[in-house]
Structure formats: C-alpha cells, structure tokens
Design a protein around this motif. Structure first.
Motif, mmCIF file in Angstrom:
data_model
loop_
_atom_site.group_PDB
_atom_site.id
_atom_site.type_symbol
_atom_site.label_atom_id
_atom_site.label_comp_id
_atom_site.label_asym_id
_atom_site.label_seq_id
_atom_site.Cartn_x
_atom_site.Cartn_y
_atom_site.Cartn_z
ATOM 1 N N THR A 1 -40.852 -11.505 -9.887
ATOM 2 C CA THR A 1 -42.015 -11.262 -10.750
ATOM 3 C C THR A 1 -42.011 -9.787 -11.146
ATOM 4 O O THR A 1 -41.859 -8.916 -10.280
ATOM 5 C CB THR A 1 -43.324 -11.612 -10.027
ATOM 6 O OG1 THR A 1 -43.281 -12.974 -9.614
ATOM 7 C CG2 THR A 1 -44.528 -11.395 -10.949
ATOM 8 N N GLY B 1 -42.551 -5.323 -3.209
ATOM 9 C CA GLY B 1 -42.978 -6.362 -2.291
ATOM 10 C C GLY B 1 -41.999 -7.495 -2.297
ATOM 11 O O GLY B 1 -41.142 -7.598 -3.180
ATOM 12 N N GLY B 2 -42.125 -8.352 -1.282
ATOM 13 C CA GLY B 2 -41.221 -9.480 -1.210
ATOM 14 C C GLY B 2 -41.630 -10.420 -0.117
ATOM 15 O O GLY B 2 -42.583 -10.181 0.622
ATOM 16 N N ASP B 3 -40.912 -11.513 -0.050
ATOM 17 C CA ASP B 3 -41.147 -12.482 1.000
ATOM 18 C C ASP B 3 -39.831 -13.198 1.259
ATOM 19 O O ASP B 3 -39.005 -13.361 0.350
ATOM 20 C CB ASP B 3 -42.232 -13.489 0.591
ATOM 21 C CG ASP B 3 -42.672 -14.364 1.755
ATOM 22 O OD1 ASP B 3 -42.683 -13.867 2.905
ATOM 23 O OD2 ASP B 3 -42.998 -15.536 1.535
ATOM 24 N N LEU B 4 -39.623 -13.604 2.492
ATOM 25 C CA LEU B 4 -38.399 -14.285 2.907
ATOM 26 C C LEU B 4 -38.736 -15.624 3.511
ATOM 27 O O LEU B 4 -39.708 -15.748 4.234
ATOM 28 C CB LEU B 4 -37.696 -13.478 3.999
ATOM 29 C CG LEU B 4 -37.051 -12.160 3.642
ATOM 30 C CD1 LEU B 4 -36.477 -11.540 4.911
ATOM 31 C CD2 LEU B 4 -35.969 -12.379 2.609
ATOM 32 N N VAL C 1 -41.680 -7.649 -7.678
ATOM 33 C CA VAL C 1 -41.700 -8.218 -6.331
ATOM 34 C C VAL C 1 -40.725 -9.386 -6.314
ATOM 35 O O VAL C 1 -40.496 -10.027 -7.346
ATOM 36 C CB VAL C 1 -43.108 -8.676 -5.888
ATOM 37 C CG1 VAL C 1 -44.063 -7.501 -5.779
ATOM 38 C CG2 VAL C 1 -43.674 -9.733 -6.831
ATOM 39 N N VAL C 2 -40.131 -9.657 -5.153
ATOM 40 C CA VAL C 2 -39.031 -10.619 -5.070
ATOM 41 C C VAL C 2 -39.213 -11.538 -3.859
ATOM 42 O O VAL C 2 -39.330 -11.055 -2.730
ATOM 43 C CB VAL C 2 -37.676 -9.887 -4.946
ATOM 44 C CG1 VAL C 2 -36.526 -10.894 -4.895
ATOM 45 C CG2 VAL C 2 -37.485 -8.914 -6.092
ATOM 46 N N GLY C 3 -39.229 -12.836 -4.088
ATOM 47 C CA GLY C 3 -39.214 -13.806 -3.003
ATOM 48 C C GLY C 3 -37.821 -14.392 -2.859
ATOM 49 O O GLY C 3 -37.168 -14.697 -3.858
ATOM 50 N N LEU C 4 -37.356 -14.519 -1.624
ATOM 51 C CA LEU C 4 -36.011 -15.046 -1.372
ATOM 52 C C LEU C 4 -36.079 -16.259 -0.461
ATOM 53 O O LEU C 4 -36.757 -16.231 0.566
ATOM 54 C CB LEU C 4 -35.146 -13.996 -0.670
ATOM 55 C CG LEU C 4 -34.763 -12.734 -1.427
ATOM 56 C CD1 LEU C 4 -33.932 -11.825 -0.511
ATOM 57 C CD2 LEU C 4 -33.987 -13.088 -2.683
ATOM 58 N N ALA D 1 -36.746 -15.475 -6.493
ATOM 59 C CA ALA D 1 -37.951 -15.583 -7.342
ATOM 60 C C ALA D 1 -38.430 -14.168 -7.643
ATOM 61 O O ALA D 1 -38.803 -13.435 -6.735
ATOM 62 C CB ALA D 1 -39.032 -16.378 -6.631
ATOM 63 N N THR E 1 -42.684 -14.077 -14.584
ATOM 64 C CA THR E 1 -42.001 -14.532 -13.367
ATOM 65 C C THR E 1 -40.863 -15.481 -13.713
ATOM 66 O O THR E 1 -40.918 -16.191 -14.726
ATOM 67 C CB THR E 1 -43.009 -15.203 -12.407
ATOM 68 O OG1 THR E 1 -42.441 -15.303 -11.101
ATOM 69 C CG2 THR E 1 -43.401 -16.599 -12.874
ATOM 70 N N ASP E 2 -39.823 -15.455 -12.899
ATOM 71 C CA ASP E 2 -38.640 -16.309 -13.081
ATOM 72 C C ASP E 2 -38.117 -16.734 -11.719
ATOM 73 O O ASP E 2 -38.145 -15.944 -10.782
ATOM 74 C CB ASP E 2 -37.509 -15.518 -13.762
ATOM 75 C CG ASP E 2 -37.430 -15.770 -15.258
ATOM 76 O OD1 ASP E 2 -37.858 -16.843 -15.710
ATOM 77 O OD2 ASP E 2 -36.945 -14.884 -15.960
ATOM 78 N N VAL E 3 -37.609 -17.960 -11.634
ATOM 79 C CA VAL E 3 -36.879 -18.367 -10.436
ATOM 80 C C VAL E 3 -35.412 -18.568 -10.795
ATOM 81 O O VAL E 3 -35.095 -19.195 -11.808
ATOM 82 C CB VAL E 3 -37.448 -19.652 -9.791
ATOM 83 C CG1 VAL E 3 -38.727 -19.354 -9.042
ATOM 84 C CG2 VAL E 3 -37.676 -20.763 -10.800
#
Lengths: 331, 331
Positions: B143, B129-132, B95-98, B141, B53-55
């Motif tokens: 993973t 997958g992802g999240d906002l 998967v990506v969180g923004l 972010a 994982t990386d941010v």
C-alpha cells in the motif's frame, strides 16, 4: 438465471467481480476521491495520518468453517481499526487486497465486503481502494488510516515508574471463543455463555473511542492487545524500559473472571489463562500518570515501576503464569 | 555459525525475522513515527493523502526463477508508486504485508527488503510498516501513499474532445522482456537487446516525476499503463465518455519500434503487439488540452474525440489490433 450461491469467482472477470462488491463498500466521511481511479484521495485535516497494515491468511488467522465470510470481513476491519485507535487516532479510511482461490464462491466475497461495511460504515470509515488476485490460499490484506485530530500520537514507549496500567474493552473472551470452536467441530451445541464467547472471537468489538479519549486524558503509552495481556504488556514494558506489575485478577477483572467461569469449567481450563494469554479481543492497554482520572471504559490492571525493564510480574492469584518464560515477551 | 543462505523463515520467530529486515528499510522524508508501534505516523502537509494498494502473488505476478528477490521488491514498489504519480502526487510512504511459506529462505526476505529500498530510498519514500504471516504461497501486499502538494488530483475522467493523448516512460519493453523469459528457461543466452527487455520487465522504471509535472501542465486525465496501451486507454476513454484515436505507431513511437525490432524478430512476433497490448512498464498516459505544451518526457500518442464513448481506434499501421474485441476495454 445464475444461482448466486453456486457462482465461483473463476466464472467472472476481475472487472465483473469488482462491480459485484464495490457497491457494498461504504464511502467515508474523509473520502475525497473514492475507489475506481489509480488511487483514492483521503482528507487528512490534521496534516498527518496514521497507517497500519495486517495480512489475514486462511487456516492461520481464520477458517471458513468457524463462521461466515461476513464475520471474516468484520474481524479483519476491527483488528486493524484497533491499531489506529491505539495511537489515539480516529479511523478514516481502509484499503483491502484480496487473494482468492478460483473456487471461492462469489457470494463469499460479497459477504466479506458486507462484513467490512458492518464495521466501517458506522464509524464513517471509507473502504477506499482494493486489489484482487487469484491465488492458492485466501488472503485478506488490510491497510487502515486514521486522523490524530491534533493529538500527539500515543506510543508504546512512554510508560514511566509510578504510572497506572489500565485497559478498556473485552479481555479473554476471544480466547474462550476460540477454545469453544475446537471441540464444536465434534457436533456439540453451544450454551449461551459459549455462544457469546464464540461471538466475541468472530466479531471482536474494540473500544475505538477509548483510544482518542485516552490520549485526551494524558495516556503516556498505549497499544492494542492482539497477542494476550502478558505478551503485549511485555512489549509495552520493553519499549518503555520499565517493569509492569499486574494486580490480582480477582481485584482488577472480577466480572470477566465470573463471565468466563462457565465456559472454562465446561472445557476444564483455568479462566486466568484466557485473561493473561488470550489475544484477539483488541482491547486497549494504556498507562496513565499517577493520579490521572481514567477515562470512561478503562479499569486499572496494575502498576508501572522501575524494576526489571521489559518484565511483567504476573498477578498473585495466577501463580502458574509465572512459569512462562518472560524472555518471550521482551520484544 | 548459521549459514544465512540456507536459513529458512521457519527457523525464526516473527520478531527475529522482523529484526532481520527492518534495518534494511528506509525511513522517508514524511515519516514522523516509523514502523514498530501499533501504527506509523506520516506527514500529509497538503491536508489530503493519496492511497493505492496492490497484491502480488507468486506464479501470478512473479516467479522466483525469473529474477532475484531484490527484483521482486523493486518491481512491487515501482508499480505501486506509479499509481501515486498517476494522480499527480509525489510518493511519501509505503507499508508492506508479506505471506511467506515456511520454506522461504531468510535471505530471500532480506533481498526483497533491499529491492523495496532500492526504489523507495532515492525517492525519499519510507517503508513505514508491515506485517508477516506464514502461508502456502508467497504474497507481497503493498500500500502506497502520496502527497498532492496542493495540486488537484488528476482523474481518469477528465479527457475531452480535442485534447491530446500523450505518454511518458517506457512502452512495450516489459512485455518484450516477459516474452524473452519464457524461452530462456530452455537455456538460451540473452543478447543485449533481449537482456535489456528482461531488465525492463524485472525492474520497471516509471517516470515518477512526470506525474506531478503533468498535473502542473494542466493534464485533464491521467493513469498508469499496467495492462497495455489499448486496454488502459480504453479505461480512460470509458471513464471520460470519449473516443481515443491512436496515431500511427511509426509516427508516435518510432524509437520504441526500432528498439523492440531485434527481440521481436528473434521471437517471430510483431513489435506492434507489445506496444499496444503489453503492460507492466507503468508509464503514464495522460491527456492535455489542445495547444498545451507537453511537459518533458511526454510524447503525443493520439487524440481525443467525441466519437463512440469508451472506444479506442487502433493505429492505421497496426490493422490486426482492430480484430481485438473493444468491449474488453470498456471498463
């Protein structure tokens, strides 16, 4: 000697900060290569893995004044692991990205790691990787993984007319706790019921084992309740193309109504609103075929019918809920 | 009609924003249940999966003025997938969180998704997958997951005296590009070499296939070069308890020296500094037993010896590098 409580992350290199909190993080039963290399390696005996990700942002998902960093870590872990359980899987592994303002105390980051460990270690979940960056606002980005152990994943889309809607875990408690936290800023002490509600918000306790148990019992659809019963039941109804009719709350959750009553009375609100629209308890909402025996921890909340696809019909004893526009829940 | 380029994310609900960019994201060859439920399900035929994982934080890892949102998405994907390759695995899922400030144009988010897809789709990697969330600063972010396909993971700790140090992929190019981007703010046009360097920074092209190929060829240690050759070789040397001695750059990477020369001359810097300390090309650094045939794409950079554990001895033709404190690289 350095006074740990006053030490800020800006005083440490990334490597020094990693060395502070890595020893606080648990290795999981599925961890084959732990954090520290380019990537971790995690066992997935099933031949598949479940994955979900969430970002928690300060002043949006948490406030440092509400509780401790350990609470933030515990809540970040719990709400993500609930997504794994909601598929019918057993959680195995987590990775965490952190964005830290330079003024963040090192102690805060260490306590966050302890909070992650509080939830992960008892479940055998490893915190198997992470990344750190400086930034203007605290962000905790969590990705979790789980093992289906041979089960079919339980999706949101499998509810059919005639099925029973059921729920495991707390409901309305976190919303009550959040409502208490607002006025508390004015210096009011919490009584026992209010303190319990605050605890439920800061440290939700999703019924992790109920997810795989529901899958084993033949659950036709499942999701965790993160945005409130009405909204999340609406998502399940929409995904399944069915209508959901909720039972009267006095029949389905009388104990929860009674438990919330003292706090609701004190704040002058109706406890039904917390039960129907309060999120963040991360209980599990599932449907089961008619006649199926509900697994331990689940209680019936309503029924599935053909009706109007995507619609949730509010309980007869919460008529004010019917004033909410249902379109919002057709997602 | 809505003018897309002027539309801000604050004008849309989370559901509406998700509906905008989800169709732009690829489903992968290992995707069993795609994004949209509580969690995704991904195949892991090997019985293990690799995870990293990386941010990426605006103004720390990228600036919107440097390139397009599509570049940011492509770079976020590439640098994470390189970590999977560096274990000897084939990437399968992301998967990506923004975190998005309310003033972010919707078009920027759509272009970010296109950039992720530019890198993931050709590799068969799903964005599963992802999240906002809203927030004050843009955060991406990421993973990533990969499949070892029966290979042993290649760790940083397996280099032994007598082994050969080798590298696949670009080296020094991204650092040159970053150096060009600084003065360019003053309105200078790029010549061909400078433009190529900028492109190498904005869109690094890690040699993904070289990772599994190195594992198959018996690589004893491997990592991706994200923080510069000296620093990352130092990490590998430290993890393995060995010393690494770099060959003269004129012998090991003469083509790279020549390619960087025009840009270096223009900016008045020594190209050796980019080769030795420039990161973000995300090439693969690996060691192989003496006498092993290097797989396609790898060239020799130096040798492993017992020497002083964790130390990297700089090339004879870059004596100024020896002035750097080696302790920084003993991590």
């Amino acid at each position: 000697m350095t006074e740990t409580s006053a030490l800020l992350v800006s005083a440490l290199s990334e490597g020094e900060l990693i060395a502070r909190f890595t020893p606080l993080l648990p290795r999981g039963r599925a961890t084959l290569v732990p954090t520290g290399d380019d990537a971790a390696v995690v066992a997935a005996a099933d031949g598949r893995f479940v994955v979900s990700t969430d970002v928690l942002v300060e002043d949006h998902h948490f406030r440092r004044g509400w509780g401790t960093a350990r609470d933030v870590g515990a809540r970040a872990a719990a709400q993500n692991l609930a997504d794994v359980a909601a598929m019918g899987a057993v959680p195995t592994s987590m990775v965490v990205g952190l964005v830290l303002p330079p003024t963040t105390p090192v102690r805060w980051v260490e306590d966050l790691a302890r909070g992650l460990a509080d939830v992960c270690a008892p479940l055998g979940v490893g915190v198997d990787g992470g990344d750190l960056s400086a930034g203007r606002q605290l962000v905790v980005a969590v990705t979790v993984h789980g093992d289906l152990e041979g089960r079919d994943p339980v999706l949101r889309s499998g509810a059919r007319p005639g099925h029973v809607l059921a729920h495991a875990g707390a409901i309305g408690r976190a919303a009550a706790g959040l409502a208490v936290l607002g006025p508390r800023a004015e210096g009011q002490d919490d009584d026992g019921a209010a303190a319990a509600a605050v605890g439920a918000f800061l440290r939700p306790a999703p019924p992790y084992a109920a997810g795989p148990a529901a899958a084993d019992a033949g659950a036709s659809a499942m999701m965790d309740v993160s945005d409130g019963l009405l909204r999340d039941a609406g998502r399940l109804a929409h995904a399944s193309g069915v209508e959901i009719v909720l039972d009267p709350l006095a029949d389905s959750v009388p104990g929860d109504l009674a438990a919330l009553a003292p706090v609701a009375t004190r704040l002058g609100v109706a406890p039904e609103s917390w039960l129907l629209t309060g999120g963040e308890d991360h209980g599990l909402l599932a449907t089961f075929p008619e006649g199926a025996e509900l697994p331990a921890g689940f209680r019936r909340l309503g029924a599935v019918r053909a009706g109007a696809p995507g619609v949730v019909t509010a309980p007869q004893d919460a008529p004010h809920a019917a004033a909410v526009g249902w379109d919002h829940f057709r997602r």
